[in-house]
Design a protein around this motif. Structure first.
Motif, mmCIF file in Angstrom:
data_model
loop_
_atom_site.group_PDB
_atom_site.id
_atom_site.type_symbol
_atom_site.label_atom_id
_atom_site.label_comp_id
_atom_site.label_asym_id
_atom_site.label_seq_id
_atom_site.Cartn_x
_atom_site.Cartn_y
_atom_site.Cartn_z
ATOM 1 N N ILE A 253 0.755 -1.127 0.677
ATOM 2 C CA ILE A 253 0.053 -0.015 0.096
ATOM 3 C C ILE A 253 0.764 0.966 -0.012
ATOM 4 O O ILE A 253 2.304 1.398 0.688
ATOM 5 C CB ILE A 253 -1.009 0.635 1.587
ATOM 6 C CG1 ILE A 253 -2.065 -1.155 1.368
ATOM 7 C CG2 ILE A 253 -1.734 0.772 1.172
ATOM 8 C CD1 ILE A 253 -2.437 -1.794 2.633
ATOM 9 N N ASP A 254 0.654 1.999 -1.068
ATOM 10 C CA ASP A 254 1.752 3.330 -0.947
ATOM 11 C C ASP A 254 1.021 4.384 0.227
ATOM 12 O O ASP A 254 1.489 5.326 0.758
ATOM 13 C CB ASP A 254 0.819 3.994 -2.079
ATOM 14 C CG ASP A 254 2.121 3.391 -2.943
ATOM 15 O OD1 ASP A 254 3.270 2.841 -3.111
ATOM 16 O OD2 ASP A 254 1.424 3.389 -4.659
ATOM 17 N N MET A 255 -0.660 5.081 0.298
ATOM 18 C CA MET A 255 -1.468 5.731 1.373
ATOM 19 C C MET A 255 -1.990 4.987 1.889
ATOM 20 O O MET A 255 -2.830 3.983 0.697
ATOM 21 C CB MET A 255 -1.662 6.846 0.025
ATOM 22 C CG MET A 255 -2.261 7.440 1.220
ATOM 23 S SD MET A 255 -2.584 9.075 -0.286
ATOM 24 C CE MET A 255 -4.282 9.476 -0.596
ATOM 25 N N VAL A 256 -2.825 5.214 2.985
ATOM 26 C CA VAL A 256 -3.159 4.729 4.170
ATOM 27 C C VAL A 256 -4.619 6.448 3.910
ATOM 28 O O VAL A 256 -4.068 7.391 5.034
ATOM 29 C CB VAL A 256 -3.435 4.339 5.273
ATOM 30 C CG1 VAL A 256 -4.602 4.088 5.885
ATOM 31 C CG2 VAL A 256 -2.404 2.687 5.471
ATOM 32 N N LYS B 171 -0.315 3.139 14.077
ATOM 33 C CA LYS B 171 0.475 1.667 14.162
ATOM 34 C C LYS B 171 0.088 0.050 13.290
ATOM 35 O O LYS B 171 1.243 -0.427 13.081
ATOM 36 C CB LYS B 171 -0.737 1.970 15.908
ATOM 37 C CG LYS B 171 0.067 2.908 16.710
ATOM 38 C CD LYS B 171 -0.033 2.108 18.424
ATOM 39 C CE LYS B 171 0.258 3.641 19.147
ATOM 40 N NZ LYS B 171 -0.180 3.511 20.610
ATOM 41 N N GLU B 172 -0.995 0.385 12.977
ATOM 42 C CA GLU B 172 -1.762 -1.014 12.437
ATOM 43 C C GLU B 172 -0.598 -0.397 11.024
ATOM 44 O O GLU B 172 0.108 -1.839 10.303
ATOM 45 C CB GLU B 172 -2.974 -1.023 11.746
ATOM 46 C CG GLU B 172 -3.833 -2.359 11.271
ATOM 47 C CD GLU B 172 -4.800 -2.697 10.768
ATOM 48 O OE1 GLU B 172 -5.131 -3.251 10.379
ATOM 49 O OE2 GLU B 172 -5.240 -1.682 11.576
ATOM 50 N N ALA B 173 -0.981 0.590 10.600
ATOM 51 C CA ALA B 173 0.147 0.900 8.743
ATOM 52 C C ALA B 173 1.063 0.694 9.693
ATOM 53 O O ALA B 173 2.601 -0.227 8.614
ATOM 54 C CB ALA B 173 -0.059 2.029 8.605
ATOM 55 N N PRO C 67 3.582 1.574 3.974
ATOM 56 C CA PRO C 67 3.608 2.582 2.880
ATOM 57 C C PRO C 67 3.786 4.178 3.502
ATOM 58 O O PRO C 67 4.958 4.413 4.381
ATOM 59 C CB PRO C 67 1.700 3.236 3.754
ATOM 60 C CG PRO C 67 1.260 2.898 5.116
ATOM 61 C CD PRO C 67 2.022 1.910 5.201
ATOM 62 N N GLN C 68 3.972 4.472 1.879
ATOM 63 C CA GLN C 68 4.620 5.978 2.229
ATOM 64 C C GLN C 68 3.970 7.181 2.956
ATOM 65 O O GLN C 68 4.361 7.986 2.943
ATOM 66 C CB GLN C 68 4.712 6.701 1.003
ATOM 67 C CG GLN C 68 5.663 5.245 0.212
ATOM 68 C CD GLN C 68 5.480 6.203 -1.273
ATOM 69 O OE1 GLN C 68 5.319 6.633 -2.229
ATOM 70 N NE2 GLN C 68 5.722 4.912 -2.100
ATOM 71 N N VAL C 69 2.628 7.091 2.839
ATOM 72 C CA VAL C 69 1.538 8.240 3.530
ATOM 73 C C VAL C 69 0.854 7.904 3.667
ATOM 74 O O VAL C 69 0.105 7.429 3.799
ATOM 75 C CB VAL C 69 0.899 9.045 2.124
ATOM 76 C CG1 VAL C 69 0.419 10.094 2.449
ATOM 77 C CG2 VAL C 69 2.578 9.665 0.566
ATOM 78 N N ILE C 70 0.439 9.453 4.870
ATOM 79 C CA ILE C 70 -1.020 9.017 6.415
ATOM 80 C C ILE C 70 -1.748 10.256 5.648
ATOM 81 O O ILE C 70 -0.884 11.212 6.069
ATOM 82 C CB ILE C 70 -0.323 8.875 7.402
ATOM 83 C CG1 ILE C 70 0.361 7.183 8.139
ATOM 84 C CG2 ILE C 70 -1.860 8.216 8.234
ATOM 85 C CD1 ILE C 70 -0.599 6.323 8.047
ATOM 86 N N TRP C 71 -2.490 9.553 4.968
ATOM 87 C CA TRP C 71 -3.376 11.000 4.811
ATOM 88 C C TRP C 71 -4.866 11.097 6.093
ATOM 89 O O TRP C 71 -5.535 9.948 5.636
ATOM 90 C CB TRP C 71 -3.745 10.447 3.295
ATOM 91 C CG TRP C 71 -5.113 12.350 2.875
ATOM 92 C CD1 TRP C 71 -6.034 12.149 2.846
ATOM 93 C CD2 TRP C 71 -4.925 12.733 1.612
ATOM 94 N NE1 TRP C 71 -6.113 13.735 2.729
ATOM 95 C CE2 TRP C 71 -5.555 14.022 1.555
ATOM 96 C CE3 TRP C 71 -2.900 12.596 0.806
ATOM 97 C CZ2 TRP C 71 -5.242 14.831 0.632
ATOM 98 C CZ3 TRP C 71 -3.095 13.386 0.027
ATOM 99 C CH2 TRP C 71 -4.181 15.099 0.156
ATOM 100 N N ASP D 15 7.430 10.061 12.571
ATOM 101 C CA ASP D 15 9.153 9.834 12.645
ATOM 102 C C ASP D 15 10.085 8.337 12.620
ATOM 103 O O ASP D 15 10.809 8.160 12.427
ATOM 104 C CB ASP D 15 8.853 9.618 14.032
ATOM 105 C CG ASP D 15 9.181 10.560 14.949
ATOM 106 O OD1 ASP D 15 8.802 12.409 14.532
ATOM 107 O OD2 ASP D 15 8.118 10.729 16.288
ATOM 108 N N ALA D 16 8.827 7.499 11.750
ATOM 109 C CA ALA D 16 8.864 6.720 10.918
ATOM 110 C C ALA D 16 8.866 6.478 9.813
ATOM 111 O O ALA D 16 9.679 6.109 8.648
ATOM 112 C CB ALA D 16 8.128 5.475 10.830
ATOM 113 N N GLY D 17 8.698 8.136 8.974
ATOM 114 C CA GLY D 17 9.352 8.212 7.718
ATOM 115 C C GLY D 17 8.303 8.646 6.847
ATOM 116 O O GLY D 17 9.003 9.280 5.097
ATOM 117 N N LEU D 18 7.315 8.336 7.684
ATOM 118 C CA LEU D 18 5.814 8.599 6.150
ATOM 119 C C LEU D 18 5.926 10.279 6.288
ATOM 120 O O LEU D 18 5.890 11.449 7.085
ATOM 121 C CB LEU D 18 4.965 8.311 6.860
ATOM 122 C CG LEU D 18 4.576 5.889 5.830
ATOM 123 C CD1 LEU D 18 5.617 5.749 6.829
ATOM 124 C CD2 LEU D 18 3.565 6.072 7.077
#
Length: 178
Positions: A76-79, A93-95, A102-106, A122-125
């Motif tokens: 998955i690239d984005m959540v 946390k699940e992501a 994933p690369q992005v949290i939106w 902090d995890a680089g997303l």
């Protein structure tokens, strides 16, 4: 990152980079905002995977609904979070437990959780809060101006015809090359 406002280049970069989006909190009801966003993003060429435990196993617009992020059998690239702010930390946390991450949290309109954002960053997303990818795509591609909304984006570029008289503009040269 200042989450009160985002540069257009930051949003455009995300929307031009991601291909697969997991939509947590998706509703199969056609009158719900998550359904509008789901359908819109599918029509723009994104792979959108609906996540809703109450509808797991069903199929909506050709896409299988999953109960949780960990059940999705592909990267998955984005959540895209369509849940209330208090649920965002658990979803992040699940992501972060996924491999690859994933690369992005939106987080959708009205969804803001600074603790979840900090954990993801902090995890680089990359993180976006209180925004809608459908609205941002429409604004940045100038599609939204076709219905009389001032997008603050000007373009003399003619939109591409995608058959049957439908025209769509891309977000920029990066996506056109892909």
């Amino acid at each position: 990152m200042n989450h009160d406002q985002y540069p257009d280049s930051y949003i455009r970069g995300i929307l031009n980079t991601v291909k697969t989006i997991a939509m947590v909190g998706f509703s199969p009801k056609e009158n719900r905002p998550s359904y509008f966003v789901f359908k819109y993003l599918l029509e723009r060429g994104y792979r959108v995977i609906p996540v809703n435990p109450g509808h797991a196993g069903k199929e909506v617009l050709g896409q299988k609904v999953y109960a949780k992020l960990a059940d999705i059998p592909e990267p998955i690239d984005m959540v895209d979070i369509f849940r209330a702010s208090e649920f965002a930390l658990g979803i992040v946390k699940e992501a972060l437990a996924l491999t690859p991450k994933p690369q992005v949290i939106w987080m959708q309109l009205t969804v803001r959780n600074d603790e979840a954002a900090e954990l993801a960053e902090d995890a680089g997303l990359k993180v976006v809060m209180n925004r809608c990818p459908k609205i941002e795509y429409g604004r940045l591609s100038s599609e939204i101006s076709w219905i009389g909304v001032n997008s603050r984006t000007l373009s003399s570029q003619r939109a591409k015809t995608l058959g049957k008289g439908v025209q769509r503009m891309s977000l920029g040269a990066e996506k056109d090359k892909g």
